[in-house]
Design an enzyme around this catalytic site. Structure first.
Site, PDB file in Angstrom:
ATOM      1  N   HIS A 131       1.008  -1.276  -0.117  1.00 57.05           N
ATOM      2  CA  HIS A 131       0.036  -0.009  -0.204  1.00 57.05           C
ATOM      3  C   HIS A 131       0.841   1.340   0.099  1.00 57.05           C
ATOM      4  O   HIS A 131       1.134   1.813  -0.975  1.00 57.05           O
ATOM      5  CB  HIS A 131      -0.918  -0.060   1.356  1.00 57.05           C
ATOM      6  CG  HIS A 131      -1.866   1.208   1.372  1.00 57.05           C
ATOM      7  ND1 HIS A 131      -1.912   1.653   2.628  1.00 57.05           N
ATOM      8  CD2 HIS A 131      -2.464   1.925   0.309  1.00 57.05           C
ATOM      9  CE1 HIS A 131      -2.765   2.869   2.262  1.00 57.05           C
ATOM     10  NE2 HIS A 131      -3.111   3.037   1.145  1.00 57.05           N
ATOM     11  N   CYS A 159      -0.301   0.205   9.942  1.00 60.43           N
ATOM     12  CA  CYS A 159      -0.364   1.751   9.437  1.00 60.43           C
ATOM     13  C   CYS A 159      -1.889   2.070   8.785  1.00 60.43           C
ATOM     14  O   CYS A 159      -2.431   3.055   9.229  1.00 60.43           O
ATOM     15  CB  CYS A 159       0.599   1.956   8.318  1.00 60.43           C
ATOM     16  SG  CYS A 159       2.396   1.800   8.812  1.00 60.43           S
ATOM     17  N   HIS A 160      -2.346   1.029   8.036  1.00 59.10           N
ATOM     18  CA  HIS A 160      -3.408   1.283   7.311  1.00 59.10           C
ATOM     19  C   HIS A 160      -4.451   0.063   7.391  1.00 59.10           C
ATOM     20  O   HIS A 160      -5.510   0.047   6.750  1.00 59.10           O
ATOM     21  CB  HIS A 160      -3.415   2.039   6.080  1.00 59.10           C
ATOM     22  CG  HIS A 160      -2.381   3.172   6.108  1.00 59.10           C
ATOM     23  ND1 HIS A 160      -1.196   2.972   5.625  1.00 59.10           N
ATOM     24  CD2 HIS A 160      -2.601   4.296   6.211  1.00 59.10           C
ATOM     25  CE1 HIS A 160      -0.738   4.332   5.680  1.00 59.10           C
ATOM     26  NE2 HIS A 160      -1.649   5.150   6.004  1.00 59.10           N
ATOM     27  N   GLY A 161      -4.163  -0.987   8.070  1.00 56.95           N
ATOM     28  CA  GLY A 161      -4.872  -2.144   8.126  1.00 56.95           C
ATOM     29  C   GLY A 161      -4.826  -3.231   7.182  1.00 56.95           C
ATOM     30  O   GLY A 161      -5.804  -3.807   6.904  1.00 56.95           O
ATOM     31  N   PRO A 175      -6.504  -1.862   2.252  1.00 55.96           N
ATOM     32  CA  PRO A 175      -5.906  -0.693   1.212  1.00 55.96           C
ATOM     33  C   PRO A 175      -4.788  -1.393   0.227  1.00 55.96           C
ATOM     34  O   PRO A 175      -4.726  -0.907  -1.016  1.00 55.96           O
ATOM     35  CB  PRO A 175      -5.323   0.277   2.137  1.00 55.96           C
ATOM     36  CG  PRO A 175      -5.985   0.073   3.457  1.00 55.96           C
ATOM     37  CD  PRO A 175      -6.354  -1.322   3.594  1.00 55.96           C
TER      38      PRO A 175
END
Length: 201
Positions: A131, A159-161, A175
């Site tokens: 990502h 960080c973003h899953g 993501p």
């Protein structure tokens, strides 16, 4: 002092001075040549930037992994257990993956299988989320977690899953768009892997 003796002394002095000058000249040439020859060789930084990394597998227990650096990238070497392999082959997990067959060419041809590896028990993968480049965390536990109600084990990017399984395959609805990258690697013998070189044909 007679002329004969003076001549002999002068000859000895000339010989001594000639030998000394020749010796000093040779030393100077050697001192100059060594750095010059070394300048033809790649620097330590250049070797580190692309040099293959050798990892001994005997020190990695089943279910454990090590982190090495290759070309300034973090690389995991995971020794998968039979239970991890069983979960990787489950239909339930496959239904949750975005690219279960690794069709996006994130691995060399020789790792283009469901396990994305040469040997079933050894995963070699670049530890960078596809990502935005964070390093996911290793979560071998299974069951309900704070980020997944039925976690099969694998890698979670805090960080973003984004989520990845034990083959580095990305889950749906996260993501990250692609599976983790498999670098070139080969086994030299049963207990050693070299990251950065393809298998010898």
């Amino acid at each position: 002092m007679d002329d004969t003796r003076t001549g002999k002394v002068s000859a000895l002095r000339r010989r001594f001075l000639s030998t000394a000058v020749a010796t000093m000249g040779a030393a100077g040439v050697a001192a100059t040549a060594i750095p010059f020859v070394r300048s033809w060789q790649p620097s330590a930084r250049a070797r580190a930037a692309g040099a293959p990394i050798e990892i001994g597998l005997d020190a990695i227990a089943p279910g454990q992994q090590v982190l090495v650096t290759w070309r300034r990238k973090p690389v995991w070497v995971l020794r998968r257990t039979p239970e991890m392999l069983r979960r990787l082959r489950s239909a339930e997990l496959e239904a949750r993956l975005r690219d279960p067959d690794s069709e996006k060419d994130q691995q060399p041809e020789y790792a283009g299988n469901e396990l994305r590896s040469i040997r079933p028990d050894i995963l070699v993968v670049v530890a960078i989320c596809t990502h935005l480049g964070c390093i996911p965390n290793f979560h071998p536990e299974t069951g309900k977690t704070r980020f997944d109600s039925r976690w099969p084990g694998g890698y979670f990017c805090h960080c973003h899953g984004s989520k990845f399984d034990f083959a580095g395959r990305v889950f749906k609805n996260v993501p990250a768009p692609l599976n983790l990258v498999i670098p070139p690697y080969r086994f030299t013998e049963k207990s050693t892997v070299i990251v950065g070189e393809d298998p010898v044909a």
